[in-house]
Write a protein that holds these residues in place. Structure first.
Motif, PDB file in Angstrom:
ATOM      1  N   ARG A   1      42.372  38.963  34.490  1.00  0.00           N
ATOM      2  CA  ARG A   1      43.117  38.022  35.328  1.00  0.00           C
ATOM      3  C   ARG A   1      44.530  37.762  34.821  1.00  0.00           C
ATOM      4  O   ARG A   1      45.295  37.045  35.461  1.00  0.00           O
ATOM      5  N   GLY A   2      44.888  38.301  33.672  1.00  0.00           N
ATOM      6  CA  GLY A   2      46.219  38.100  33.112  1.00  0.00           C
ATOM      7  C   GLY A   2      46.163  38.229  31.612  1.00  0.00           C
ATOM      8  O   GLY A   2      45.153  37.867  30.988  1.00  0.00           O
TER       9      GLY A   2
ATOM     10  N   GLU B   1      53.414  40.441  33.699  1.00  0.00           N
ATOM     11  CA  GLU B   1      53.360  39.325  32.748  1.00  0.00           C
ATOM     12  C   GLU B   1      53.886  39.788  31.393  1.00  0.00           C
ATOM     13  O   GLU B   1      53.474  40.818  30.872  1.00  0.00           O
TER      14      GLU B   1
ATOM     15  N   ALA C   1      49.540  40.578  39.235  1.00  0.00           N
ATOM     16  CA  ALA C   1      50.571  39.822  38.512  1.00  0.00           C
ATOM     17  C   ALA C   1      50.530  40.104  37.014  1.00  0.00           C
ATOM     18  O   ALA C   1      51.550  39.946  36.324  1.00  0.00           O
ATOM     19  N   SER C   2      49.371  40.528  36.511  1.00  0.00           N
ATOM     20  CA  SER C   2      49.253  40.759  35.067  1.00  0.00           C
ATOM     21  C   SER C   2      50.124  41.915  34.595  1.00  0.00           C
ATOM     22  O   SER C   2      50.511  41.971  33.427  1.00  0.00           O
TER      23      SER C   2
ATOM     24  N   ALA D   1      43.472  39.205  47.344  1.00  0.00           N
ATOM     25  CA  ALA D   1      42.496  38.423  46.596  1.00  0.00           C
ATOM     26  C   ALA D   1      42.440  37.006  47.169  1.00  0.00           C
ATOM     27  O   ALA D   1      43.332  36.592  47.909  1.00  0.00           O
TER      28      ALA D   1
ATOM     29  N   VAL E   1      42.176  44.568  38.582  1.00  0.00           N
ATOM     30  CA  VAL E   1      43.031  43.762  37.729  1.00  0.00           C
ATOM     31  C   VAL E   1      43.980  42.975  38.629  1.00  0.00           C
ATOM     32  O   VAL E   1      44.401  43.473  39.684  1.00  0.00           O
ATOM     33  N   ASP E   2      44.294  41.761  38.229  1.00  0.00           N
ATOM     34  CA  ASP E   2      45.263  40.953  38.964  1.00  0.00           C
ATOM     35  C   ASP E   2      46.626  41.631  38.900  1.00  0.00           C
ATOM     36  O   ASP E   2      47.125  41.940  37.820  1.00  0.00           O
TER      37      ASP E   2
ATOM     38  N   GLY F   1      46.893  35.783  45.737  1.00  0.00           N
ATOM     39  CA  GLY F   1      47.036  36.881  44.788  1.00  0.00           C
ATOM     40  C   GLY F   1      46.679  38.234  45.376  1.00  0.00           C
ATOM     41  O   GLY F   1      46.256  38.370  46.536  1.00  0.00           O
ATOM     42  N   THR F   2      46.861  39.266  44.546  1.00  0.00           N
ATOM     43  CA  THR F   2      46.532  40.635  44.929  1.00  0.00           C
ATOM     44  C   THR F   2      45.763  41.289  43.791  1.00  0.00           C
ATOM     45  O   THR F   2      46.170  41.203  42.631  1.00  0.00           O
ATOM     46  N   ASP F   3      44.657  41.925  44.127  1.00  0.00           N
ATOM     47  CA  ASP F   3      43.901  42.714  43.163  1.00  0.00           C
ATOM     48  C   ASP F   3      44.287  44.177  43.307  1.00  0.00           C
ATOM     49  O   ASP F   3      44.538  44.659  44.414  1.00  0.00           O
TER      50      ASP F   3
END
Length: 235
Positions: free
Chosen positions: A41-42, A165, A161-162, A121, A158-159, A125-127
């Motif tokens: 998730r990050g 990050e 956004a990760s 997601a 996986v997210d 969010g987006t997976d």
């Protein structure tokens, strides 16, 4: 003398079962092993989850990360007194302020961006998954095709956004001895990127020719051997 515990951390699009053959080899040589489940998730939140696992282990730890898991162990091990060595397996070794998305394109060669399949997601969010049809060639070119297809179906997202990050704080590889298994036929993290990261970390390197990104499945002996090398060096 008791052997250190090996804590294995999987990467994105995967789960802990990918370590199975490595676990068998480590256990047969007398090493206690924990295969940690990563939420994906990050980086920061996954590192926090991993620290709770590390805090539950008695005695010294050899911390191993594959792919995205390399970024997670880099953050989770910072300041943890029982982590005696870091072993990166076809993994990211980010420095402070760097992201996985930035590193994967540091040098040409990655075909991962074109293989990603985004899925909305819950929330905003987006997976990210790897397209099932592209998975075998992209991720697992040196394992049997039928096995690669099973992994494609069972992959974990996986997210998105990760990947953007950034690593925060002092990376653990600056203070903890590091080892790096580099995969010469990797289509996710180009070998040139892997070598560059290993070089600046002053990691002890083993290169596996012809290895895909899932080197711990296709070359479990080489993977386990490097982990045990790191463990012996801590005694």
């Amino acid at each position: 003398m008791a052997k250190p515990t090996v804590v294995l951390v999987h990467g994105a699009f995967a789960d802990s079962s990918g370590w199975s053959d490595v676990v068998r080899r480590l256990q047969s040589d007398g090493y206690p092993v924990v295969a940690a489940a990563t939420p994906l998730r990050g980086v920061a939140s996954d590192a926090q989850a991993l620290r709770s696992v590390l805090n539950d282990v008695d005695g010294p730890v050899i911390l191993v990360g594959h792919s995205y898991g390399g970024a997670v162990i880099t953050e989770a091990a910072r300041g943890h007194q029982e982590v005696k060595a870091l072993v990166y397996v076809a993994a990211f070794l980010p420095d402070s302020g760097e992201s996985i998305g930035e590193l994967v394109s540091k040098f040409p060669g990655s075909t991962l961006p074109a293989a990603l399949h985004p899925v909305a997601a819950p929330g905003s969010g987006t997976d990210l998954y790897i397209d099932q049809a592209k998975f075998p060639k992209q991720f697992a070119a040196d394992i049997p095709l039928r096995d690669a297809k099973l992994l494609a179906v069972s992959q974990r997202p996986v997210d998105a956004a990760s990947l953007d990050e950034t690593e925060t704080g002092w990376p653990a590889w600056k203070t903890i001895p590091s080892y790096d298994l580099i995969t010469e036929a990797d289509r996710n993290i180009p070998p040139a990127v892997q070598r560059w990261m290993a070089g600046r970390a002053h990691a002890k390197v083993v290169t596996v020719k012809g290895a895909s990104h899932l080197v711990m499945i296709s070359h479990p002996d080489a993977t386990a051997a490097l982990i045990e090398r790191a463990a012996r060096a801590t005694v």
